[in-house]
Scaffold this motif. Structure first.
Motif, PDB file in Angstrom:
ATOM      1  N   VAL A  51       0.832  -1.209   0.000  1.00 30.69           N
ATOM      2  CA  VAL A  51       0.000   0.000   0.000  1.00 30.69           C
ATOM      3  C   VAL A  51       0.865   1.256   0.000  1.00 30.69           C
ATOM      4  CG1 VAL A  51      -1.501   1.362   1.502  1.00 30.69           C
ATOM      5  CG2 VAL A  51      -2.059  -1.022   1.017  1.00 30.69           C
ATOM      6  N   THR A  52       1.983   1.214   0.748  1.00 35.63           N
ATOM      7  CA  THR A  52       2.821   2.409   0.849  1.00 35.63           C
ATOM      8  C   THR A  52       3.857   2.491  -0.275  1.00 35.63           C
ATOM      9  OG1 THR A  52       4.262   1.221   2.368  1.00 35.63           O
ATOM     10  CG2 THR A  52       2.596   2.648   3.347  1.00 35.63           C
ATOM     11  N   GLY A  53       3.810   1.542  -1.201  1.00 35.04           N
ATOM     12  CA  GLY A  53       4.711   1.611  -2.350  1.00 35.04           C
ATOM     13  C   GLY A  53       6.123   1.127  -2.062  1.00 35.04           C
ATOM     14  N   MET A  54       6.352   0.547  -0.894  1.00 36.06           N
ATOM     15  CA  MET A  54       7.713   0.119  -0.567  1.00 36.06           C
ATOM     16  C   MET A  54       8.067  -1.165  -1.296  1.00 36.06           C
ATOM     17  SD  MET A  54       8.307   1.458   3.211  1.00 36.06           S
ATOM     18  CE  MET A  54       9.970   1.741   2.696  1.00 36.06           C
ATOM     19  N   ILE A  55       7.069  -2.002  -1.559  1.00 28.33           N
ATOM     20  CA  ILE A  55       7.280  -3.084  -2.517  1.00 28.33           C
ATOM     21  C   ILE A  55       6.123  -3.033  -3.504  1.00 28.33           C
ATOM     22  CG2 ILE A  55       8.615  -4.610  -1.016  1.00 28.33           C
ATOM     23  CD1 ILE A  55       6.260  -6.160  -0.348  1.00 28.33           C
TER      24      ILE A  55
ATOM     25  N   ASP B 210      18.825   5.970   7.097  1.00 32.02           N
ATOM     26  CA  ASP B 210      17.895   4.909   6.703  1.00 32.02           C
ATOM     27  C   ASP B 210      17.081   5.418   5.516  1.00 32.02           C
ATOM     28  OD1 ASP B 210      15.851   3.083   6.355  1.00 32.02           O
ATOM     29  OD2 ASP B 210      15.518   2.770   8.498  1.00 32.02           O
ATOM     30  N   GLU B 211      17.520   5.009   4.335  1.00 33.06           N
ATOM     31  CA  GLU B 211      16.943   5.572   3.121  1.00 33.06           C
ATOM     32  C   GLU B 211      15.452   5.260   2.962  1.00 33.06           C
ATOM     33  OE1 GLU B 211      19.559   5.111  -0.147  1.00 33.06           O
ATOM     34  OE2 GLU B 211      18.114   5.860  -1.609  1.00 33.06           O
ATOM     35  N   ASP B 212      15.062   4.014   3.248  1.00 33.56           N
ATOM     36  CA  ASP B 212      13.652   3.631   3.093  1.00 33.56           C
ATOM     37  C   ASP B 212      12.765   4.380   4.082  1.00 33.56           C
ATOM     38  OD1 ASP B 212      14.146   1.851   1.033  1.00 33.56           O
ATOM     39  OD2 ASP B 212      14.632   0.238   2.431  1.00 33.56           O
ATOM     40  N   LYS B 213      13.280   4.510   5.286  1.00 35.58           N
ATOM     41  CA  LYS B 213      12.523   5.241   6.309  1.00 35.58           C
ATOM     42  C   LYS B 213      12.341   6.701   5.875  1.00 35.58           C
ATOM     43  CE  LYS B 213      10.798   6.522  10.229  1.00 35.58           C
ATOM     44  NZ  LYS B 213       9.479   6.121  10.683  1.00 35.58           N
ATOM     45  N   ALA B 214      13.423   7.302   5.368  1.00 31.66           N
ATOM     46  CA  ALA B 214      13.350   8.688   4.911  1.00 31.66           C
ATOM     47  C   ALA B 214      12.282   8.828   3.828  1.00 31.66           C
ATOM     48  CB  ALA B 214      14.710   9.131   4.371  1.00 31.66           C
ATOM     49  N   GLU B 215      12.291   7.907   2.898  1.00 34.19           N
ATOM     50  CA  GLU B 215      11.324   7.926   1.805  1.00 34.19           C
ATOM     51  C   GLU B 215       9.896   7.806   2.360  1.00 34.19           C
ATOM     52  OE1 GLU B 215      12.065   8.059  -1.608  1.00 34.19           O
ATOM     53  OE2 GLU B 215      10.055   7.605  -2.341  1.00 34.19           O
ATOM     54  N   SER B 216       9.706   6.936   3.343  1.00 36.75           N
ATOM     55  CA  SER B 216       8.354   6.721   3.867  1.00 36.75           C
ATOM     56  C   SER B 216       7.855   7.946   4.641  1.00 36.75           C
ATOM     57  CB  SER B 216       8.308   5.469   4.754  1.00 36.75           C
ATOM     58  OG  SER B 216       8.697   5.779   6.068  1.00 36.75           O
ATOM     59  N   LEU B 217       8.789   8.809   5.067  1.00 37.41           N
ATOM     60  CA  LEU B 217       8.373  10.043   5.739  1.00 37.41           C
ATOM     61  C   LEU B 217       8.053  11.147   4.730  1.00 37.41           C
ATOM     62  CD1 LEU B 217      10.691  10.426   8.864  1.00 37.41           C
ATOM     63  CD2 LEU B 217       8.239  10.004   8.831  1.00 37.41           C
ATOM     64  N   GLY B 218       8.246  10.848   3.441  1.00 38.59           N
ATOM     65  CA  GLY B 218       7.889  11.824   2.421  1.00 38.59           C
ATOM     66  C   GLY B 218       9.082  12.523   1.785  1.00 38.59           C
TER      67      GLY B 218
END
Ligand SMILES: Nc1ncnc2c1ncn2[C@@H]1O[C@H](COP(=O)(O)OP(=O)(O)O)[C@@H](O)[C@H]1O
Ligand SMILES: [Mg+2]
Lengths: 245, 376
Positions: A51-55, B210-218
């Motif tokens: 849902v969040t686009g991570m995969i 943490d690249e993925d975490k940064a991305e998930s924060l926008g």
């Protein structure tokens, strides 16, 4: 009639031979506390990741507030209004609590990005969230030097700083003590009353039953039941899947 | 909501150390500027001055490298090639297109910055060791191109770049270029400092953490990495161009070498990649050592062995670099200072509250060990 916040259609994801999501069609309600429960390995975290686009899902669709976000990048999903925490709690280990929270600020445009990261208004807002989560005394402490519980609160503070309309929490009570658990439960209800929608993956049934308006039960990558806590509690399929009865 | 007393009490605790740190920084800056300004007059002979320019060149290059390495944590061994492109670009624009020297340098830096968009677009998709390997590939490919395309680049015979100030005698020439290098270094440091304190910079540091975490924060991580890579490439190419105008002789083997890239990484790591002056300090140490070894041992590969040893020592014992290691050491003296200092009531309350809270927190949250936190 409540309108939909997040809806998926036929969401499917396989890892090698393991089918983590199997045509999952789910609808979560706007303005409510939704729960997503199910046995370990039933695909709840994978659902959040898709849902969040991570995969990227193998097939299926995700719609958020009427917008198709199936192929959106994670930061675009965040900008659409969805924030999330991680089951394994992810914070920026070598940053102070304050910077952890400030990193979630949405800078407006190119000029906004060049502005100082520690503007007074942002710092006040960040401190506000740290205070509300009860960790304001750790403001200058690096995240890696915090306890597990403190890190979970810090992660939540960061997500809230980004001001998401909808918050996905992956096992917020995982590994935390009962007192902290109550605090998290109370906070979710408070934030919900302020207008935020929640989708919570959680194994602690007392917490789920006490804070949720709507519950979706997963088994083997797809929903097998949904409804209010009173219905879910006595649903036979749920008992079967969950408790192995 | 933060109460009025809350933020102020924390500031009270921090103020003395902040002022000391700030004063220290100002003193350091003054000393640095004084040293830079006086070095050309103090240098006993033109040879020492030119060795100084080489060190300054290294400082400029590793500071430019640190835009990518320091902020995002992406370790590029390919920056030597970006400098080489800047050097050849400048040289070719002067010799082939007849551009005035410093216009050529500016154009070359812009062209390399533009080239950095597709290069970064390809390279920044992979992380960790894969990125290091891609950056090495960049160097090898460019070396081949510039060696074999002899009709245009002068091939392995090299390229001679005319001097921008033909009337100047050699010592004067060095003197002018010393200040040009120092000026460009100051600009690079200023831009690094500005990014460091900006929201953009905080986003870049989040990527490092943490690249993925940064991305998930926008945070649009890819765009952020690309922009800072382009800035880094621009400065690196400008440094290369300045070197071309100063030295006047380009050899592809030296310009497109992984060794140069590795030196930059070593310098930055040695000094500390999270600090503004870290790479500069590292360049001072390693650059001086390199020049010394060159004089003492000439063509032997001994300086390579020494460099390798130094790199190993730093990575093993001071992974954060020398500056942070020194800072950590100084930190140990801090509690003593604090106990002498007067403590305000607000601080006392704050300390007591936070101490108690931290303890309850700690005791309460201990069950959350890694084994229980994952799926039961
Ligand atoms: N990144 C991954 N790579 C391979 N397999 C995965 C990955 N993520 C999840 N899985 C598998 O998918 C299934 C669903 O896992 P998950 O979504 O984590 O379940 P839950 O969160 O409900 O416990 C499990 O069999 C798990 O091993
Ligand atoms: Mg899970």
């Amino acid at each position: 009639m409540t309108d939909q916040a997040l809806r998926t259609e036929g969401l499917t994801k396989a890892f090698g031979g393991v089918v983590a999501l199997d045509g999952a069609g789910v609808a979560f309600r706007h303005g409510q506390v939704n729960a997503l429960i199910g046995p370990n390995g039933s695909g709840k975290t994978t659902f959040f990741n898709c849902v969040t686009g991570m995969i990227r899902a193998d097939s299926g669709r995700t719609v958020y507030r009427g917008r198709d976000i199936t192929r959106a990048t994670p930061h675009a999903v965040a900008h659409a209004g969805i924030g999330r925490t991680f089951q394994l709690c992810r914070v920026f280990p070598r940053m102070s609590a304050l910077d952890n929270v400030l990193a979630a600020v949405r800078p407006g445009g190119v000029l906004g990005r060049l502005r100082g990261a520690r503007g007074r208004a942002e710092v006040d807002r960040a401190r506000g969230w740290l205070t509300r989560l009860g960790i304001e005394h750790l403001v200058d402490v690096e995240a890696r030097n915090m306890s597990w519980g403190q890190q979970k609160l810090l992660e939540l503070a960061g997500v809230l700083m980004s001001d998401p309309e909808t918050v996905l929490l992956d096992e917020p009570a995982g590994g935390v003590n009962p007192a902290l658990l109550d605090r998290i439960g109370g906070l979710v209800r408070e934030l919900n009353a302020e207008g935020r929608t929640f989708v919570i993956v959680e194994h602690n049934m007392d917490l789920v039953m006490s804070i949720s308006d709507h519950i979706v039960v997963f088994d083997r990558g797809r929903p097998i039941a949904e409804g209010p806590p009173s219905v879910i509690r006595s649903d036979e399929r749920v008992l079967g899947a969950y408790l192995g009865v | 909501m933060p109460s009025a007393s809350d933020p102020s009490s924390t500031t009270t605790i921090r103020r003395p150390t902040v002022t000391v740190a700030r004063a220290g920084r100002v003193v350091l800056l003054v000393v640095l500027v004084a040293a830079v300004v006086s070095f050309p007059s103090l240098a006993p002979n033109p040879y020492i001055l030119s060795a100084g320019i080489l060190v300054l060149n290294y400082a400029l290059l590793s500071t430019s490298w640190n835009f990518v390495g320091g902020f995002t944590g992406y370790i590029s061994l390919g920056h030597g090639a970006l400098a080489g492109l800047g050097a050849y670009g400048t040289g070719l624009l002067v010799t082939r297109a007849g551009l005035p020297s410093f216009l050529a340098l500016g154009v070359a830096a812009l062209v390399v910055a533009a080239l950095a968009v597709p290069i970064g677009y390809a390279a920044l998709r992979v992380r960790g060791a894969s990125f290091v390997i891609v950056s090495i590939a960049l160097v090898l490919v460019l070396l081949l191109v510039f060696q074999s395309w002899a009709s245009f680049t002068g091939g392995s015979r090299g390229l001679t770049v005319p001097r921008p100030f033909p009337d100047l005698l050699r010592p004067e020439h060095h003197r002018v270029f010393w200040f040009l290098f120092a000026g460009l270094l100051a600009l690079a440091l200023l831009v690094w400092w500005l990014i460091d304190r900006s929201r953009f910079g905080l986003g870049l540091k989040a990527i490092r953490e943490d690249e993925d975490k940064a991305e998930s924060l926008g945070i649009p991580t890819f765009a952020y990495k690309l922009v800072v890579f382009v800035v880094s490439a621009g400065f690196t190419a400008a440094a290369g161009g300045l070197y071309a105008l100063w030295f006047g002789d380009l050899d592809p083997v030296f310009q497109f070498s992984i060794l140069t890239g590795s030196y930059l990484v070593l310098m930055a790591l040695l000094g500390g990649v999270r600090t503004l002056f870290g790479p500069l300090l590292g360049a001072l140490v390693v650059g001086t050592a390199l020049e010394y070894f060159k004089v003492e041992y000439g063509g032997t590969p001994l300086h390579l062995v020494a460099t390798g040893l130094l790199l190993a020592l730093v990575v093993l014992f001071m992974p954060d670099g020398v500056l942070p290691a020194v800072a950590a050491m100084l930190d140990r003296f801090r509690p003593a200072q604090q106990s002498i200092r007067e403590v305000t009531a607000a601080e006392l309350r704050e300390q007591r509250e936070s101490g108690v809270r931290a303890e309850t927190e700690l005791a309460a949250t201990r069950p959350g060990t890694p084994s229980t936190r994952e799926r039961a």
